[in-house]
Design a protein around this motif. Structure first.
Motif, mmCIF file in Angstrom:
data_model
loop_
_atom_site.group_PDB
_atom_site.id
_atom_site.type_symbol
_atom_site.label_atom_id
_atom_site.label_comp_id
_atom_site.label_asym_id
_atom_site.label_seq_id
_atom_site.Cartn_x
_atom_site.Cartn_y
_atom_site.Cartn_z
ATOM 1 N N LEU B 24 -7.459 22.758 98.006
ATOM 2 C CA LEU B 24 -7.876 21.502 97.386
ATOM 3 C C LEU B 24 -9.331 21.638 96.950
ATOM 4 N N ARG B 28 -9.718 20.482 91.017
ATOM 5 C CA ARG B 28 -8.266 20.393 90.959
ATOM 6 C C ARG B 28 -7.802 18.943 91.097
ATOM 7 N N GLU B 32 -5.764 16.921 88.148
ATOM 8 C CA GLU B 32 -4.431 16.402 88.408
ATOM 9 C C GLU B 32 -4.403 14.878 88.282
ATOM 10 N N LEU B 54 -0.389 17.190 94.642
ATOM 11 C CA LEU B 54 -1.199 18.373 94.921
ATOM 12 C C LEU B 54 -0.680 19.105 96.145
#
Lengths: 245, 245
Positions: B24, B28, B32, B54
DNA sequence: TCACTCTAGCGAACACTGTACGCACTGAGC
DNA sequence: GCTCAGTGCGTACAGTGTTCGCTAGAGTGA
């Protein structure tokens, strides 16, 4: 069980919840919602909080209002009712009339800062009666100025977009300001170091920051906002006038 | 209870969650989040839904992001990264450069319709790096055109306010459209009776409604929106040019 | 190799949210 | 008196953002 009310209740000892009229009504709900929004902002508006304010349960509101979203749409149109638009104008004073309308619209948004945070969700797709009334008048002013129907519509859309865009960002700043609990000058000075840091690689922004005075009284800050708003408004009106000539 | 994993897991039955890198990360998460927002809109974004996308738990996100509000601010600036602003312009092509910038900004908002519903909450108070980059360039263009520092700032504010105001209301309409699941022409025709009813007492609005064609192809509707946007933009640019002369 | 610290991730829990449902009560009309 | 529509509310449900304390592993130094 409390004892029965005396047969002839005095003014002082009448039942707390005097059920005079239906007690709850669309109108009362919307007015109180606006009051709550003005006082405590959009996050404080929940069906439960609004219910207790009206001396009612949360779910009772649903008898008069379909959903929270509809309630907000109604509150938006309610606020549009405060808008002052000259009833009509001639070919010589259309500019003043539009400027007055723009000013009134901006003042309306700033009086109700929560407006900024919902205007994008509800859009202007929702056509409440108050908003229609104002649209009609603005179209009338533009028509009298000499614009044909479709161009008047475009001019109106442009004006409203400019004013709402400008007032929205002002209101968002005022919201931040209110939440910070600081004075505007204080907050600006507190943000200054971070801003100067961030601006390091941006020459034009840096030049602008360097030009803005470091210490300004509250009234000067407010006046500067007025001038910022007026500048763009005058440019837009110039462009429209140029179109007529 | 499912049976335990075999002692030596094959490639096919390895633990679902392969922990390669920190797995994580702020970047990211934000990317997302934008994807989710684009696909399903603002209401679909919850910490839990984003987490599962995720392959993580909801609360894990809080290691990288302070709050949902901060996440949204980051998403907004992420999107600002798509903006294309000419690096510089001379005194002869500033108008074209600004028009291109405005078009790019509008396209950006329409590509991410959720943008409209958060721009009022986050305001432009939040100064992300991408937004600063674009502000700097616009100020540069206006400076090269001949505006002094404070007037360039005002012109930029006006331009951005107009474009965001216009694009916001467009996006809100597109949101309504998407939720209705109908074709734009269908939806317009469906709303027509109510609109005609509401417009009865408003002569100028009625005149405008009467002038707009009843049946239009989708491409015509889109072109009309483009023209609406361009009209106000040109008026504003006219006003600015007039100021220079 | 051990012990230690540091950190990313997670499960449970908390205080709230919007809203669906069905019951209780009231007053109007017959 | 009875019926019926309308108003209010208590309960419940599924979901929200966020806090807290735990775990498992990586990295570090001895």
């Amino acid at each position: 069980m409390p004892p029965k009310q005396p047969a002839v209740p005095s003014v002082w000892t009448r039942p707390r919840k005097e059920r005079e009229q239906p007690a709850l009504s669309r109108g009362r709900i919307v007015t109180e919602a606006v009051r709550l929004l003005d006082a405590d902002g959009i996050d404080a508006l929940s069906m439960r909080s609004l219910g207790t304010r009206l001396g009612a349960g949360a779910t009772s509101l649903y008898r008069h209002v379909a959903s929270k979203d509809e309630l907000i749409e109604l509150a938006v149109d309610e606020v549009f009712g405060e808008l002052e638009v000259p009833a009509e104008a001639g070919p010589d004073d259309w500019r003043a009339a539009l400027a007055a309308t723009a000013g009134s619209l901006r003042a309306m948004v700033l009086r109700h800062p929560w407006f900024a945070s919902v205007v994008g969700q509800v859009g202007l797709a929702f056509l409440g009666p108050n908003m229609m009334r104002m649209s009609d008048r603005v179209l009338g002013i533009l028509g009298a100025a000499g614009f044909d129907v479709t161009e008047a519509d475009r001019a109106m859309k442009a004006l409203v977009a400019y004013v709402l865009g400008m007032a929205t960002s002002e209101a968002a700043w005022l919201n931040v300001l209110a939440q910070s609990g600081q004075d505007e000058g204080e907050l600006l000075r507190a943000l200054m170091p971070a801003a100067e840091q961030a601006v390091r690689d941006h020459p034009h922004l840096r030049a602008f920051y360097a030009a803005v005075p470091r210490q300004e009284a509250q009234s000067d800050l407010a006046r500067r906002r007025d001038e910022d708003f007026d500048y763009g408004l005058q440019r837009l009106l110039d462009g429209l006038r140029h179109r007529l000539a």
